[in-house]
Write a protein that holds these residues in place. Sequence first.
Motif, PDB file in Angstrom:
ATOM      1  N   MET A   1     -50.300  23.544  65.373  1.00 22.72           N
ATOM      2  CA  MET A   1     -50.500  22.419  64.461  1.00 22.72           C
ATOM      3  C   MET A   1     -49.854  22.750  63.125  1.00 22.72           C
ATOM      4  SD  MET A   1     -54.036  20.503  63.427  1.00 22.72           S
ATOM      5  CE  MET A   1     -54.755  21.941  62.674  1.00 22.72           C
TER       6      MET A   1
ATOM      7  N   ALA B   1     -49.589  21.506  59.078  1.00 27.19           N
ATOM      8  CA  ALA B   1     -50.072  20.684  57.976  1.00 27.19           C
ATOM      9  C   ALA B   1     -49.107  20.864  56.807  1.00 27.19           C
ATOM     10  CB  ALA B   1     -51.478  21.099  57.572  1.00 27.19           C
TER      11      ALA B   1
ATOM     12  N   PHE C   1     -48.318  19.978  52.834  1.00 27.78           N
ATOM     13  CA  PHE C   1     -48.953  19.561  51.588  1.00 27.78           C
ATOM     14  C   PHE C   1     -47.871  19.200  50.579  1.00 27.78           C
ATOM     15  CE2 PHE C   1     -52.027  22.098  53.786  1.00 27.78           C
ATOM     16  CZ  PHE C   1     -53.252  21.539  53.476  1.00 27.78           C
TER      17      PHE C   1
ATOM     18  N   ARG D   1     -52.114  15.970  52.091  1.00 32.69           N
ATOM     19  CA  ARG D   1     -51.883  16.685  53.349  1.00 32.69           C
ATOM     20  C   ARG D   1     -51.523  15.699  54.440  1.00 32.69           C
ATOM     21  NH1 ARG D   1     -55.797  21.010  56.464  1.00 32.69           N
ATOM     22  NH2 ARG D   1     -55.122  20.550  58.577  1.00 32.69           N
ATOM     23  N   SER D   2     -50.404  15.967  55.102  1.00 35.11           N
ATOM     24  CA  SER D   2     -50.032  15.219  56.298  1.00 35.11           C
ATOM     25  C   SER D   2     -50.009  16.194  57.453  1.00 35.11           C
ATOM     26  CB  SER D   2     -48.658  14.558  56.121  1.00 35.11           C
ATOM     27  OG  SER D   2     -47.679  15.527  55.787  1.00 35.11           O
ATOM     28  N   GLN D   3     -50.562  15.786  58.578  1.00 34.59           N
ATOM     29  CA  GLN D   3     -50.795  16.712  59.682  1.00 34.59           C
ATOM     30  C   GLN D   3     -50.095  16.217  60.937  1.00 34.59           C
ATOM     31  OE1 GLN D   3     -54.757  18.438  60.030  1.00 34.59           O
ATOM     32  NE2 GLN D   3     -54.761  17.831  62.184  1.00 34.59           N
TER      33      GLN D   3
ATOM     34  N   ASP E   1     -48.599  24.716  56.319  1.00 33.11           N
ATOM     35  CA  ASP E   1     -49.655  25.519  56.914  1.00 33.11           C
ATOM     36  C   ASP E   1     -49.564  25.424  58.431  1.00 33.11           C
ATOM     37  OD1 ASP E   1     -51.862  27.138  57.140  1.00 33.11           O
ATOM     38  OD2 ASP E   1     -53.319  25.529  56.798  1.00 33.11           O
TER      39      ASP E   1
ATOM     40  N   GLU F   1     -59.501  30.111  61.299  1.00 29.64           N
ATOM     41  CA  GLU F   1     -59.868  29.187  60.236  1.00 29.64           C
ATOM     42  C   GLU F   1     -60.587  29.932  59.105  1.00 29.64           C
ATOM     43  OE1 GLU F   1     -59.107  26.081  59.875  1.00 29.64           O
ATOM     44  OE2 GLU F   1     -58.220  25.693  61.851  1.00 29.64           O
TER      45      GLU F   1
ATOM     46  N   GLY G   1     -57.834  23.673  50.175  1.00 34.01           N
ATOM     47  CA  GLY G   1     -57.289  22.378  50.557  1.00 34.01           C
ATOM     48  C   GLY G   1     -58.091  21.229  49.978  1.00 34.01           C
TER      49      GLY G   1
END
Length: 327
Positions: free
Chosen positions: A1, A3, A5, A14-16, A34, A112, A120
Amino acid sequence: MLAVFTPSGASLVRSQLGSQDTPPALEPGAVWLDLISPSPAEAKAVELLLGFEVPTREEMQEIEPSSRLYEENGARYMTATLLCQSETAQPRLSPVTFILRGDKLVTVRYDEPRPFAILGAKLARACPPSVTGLHVFMDLLEAIVDRAADTMERLSAEVDNSSSRVFATTREGTGKIDFKHILRGIGRRGDLTSKAREALVSIGRLLLYMQNESDTLKLSKDMRAQIKSMSRDVASLTDHASYLGDKVQFLLDATLGLVTIDQNNIIKIFAVLSVVLMPPTLVASIYGMNFKFMPELEWHYGYPLAVGFMLLAAALPYLFFRWKKWL
């Protein structure tokens, strides 16, 4: 994944992208990428976008400093081991790589760590318009050190609580101390202390590398002062972790010593009982013989005299032990 920023007004937006997506061209002004548990395809796509390699999970787990702190193709790679899930019964260590190149920061992680979520959320609420990847990196380090300090404070309180339980006279309601439960608690705290110290040492090495490269990175005076302050905090926390490790070892030794004392007391009771019952057993065995000629068998008061003699033979050793304060 992945992310991404990007500064927008006074916040960092933030776009994921999910793991099934291929990252398109970078959004204008993106300062922080990220990568969370990236697949090989995602890592390759980011490498093509940014022009430098993204380390694999195996490379991130290497422990030699030359493989964790280095420069390559104009990008600086810094890998630190962070403590994750410290508030659960199964804390773990996870490597996180920070890549600085120009005004962009790339983080690669497979867990995490709490500081990432904290930062964030903070940058989503308020963020300087001139923020760069270096600013985000400094804020991340600050959040990591603060989180480590919170963990050590909580751990210190738990170790003190364990100490009180180990040296308590009795446990409420039972009159006994549950050493088995205490030993498990001490073991968990010892494991957490060891992992926290390993993480702090890793962070300290990263900060030292930043100090040595401050001229090359063209850090501002405030950033240099911030790094020095964080280095002092990490050194202090590392010393405190070492102290807690010694205290945990002391509590472990003390608990095992108390368990040994309890076991010795139980064995002592059996030893005393065997000594106390030995003379009556001798008397009973003598008068339990099946010889034909035993004058005492004809005594009218032979039975009560034999019983009384056995009781006296049991009482005398017991009183002697009490007089010697062996009981």
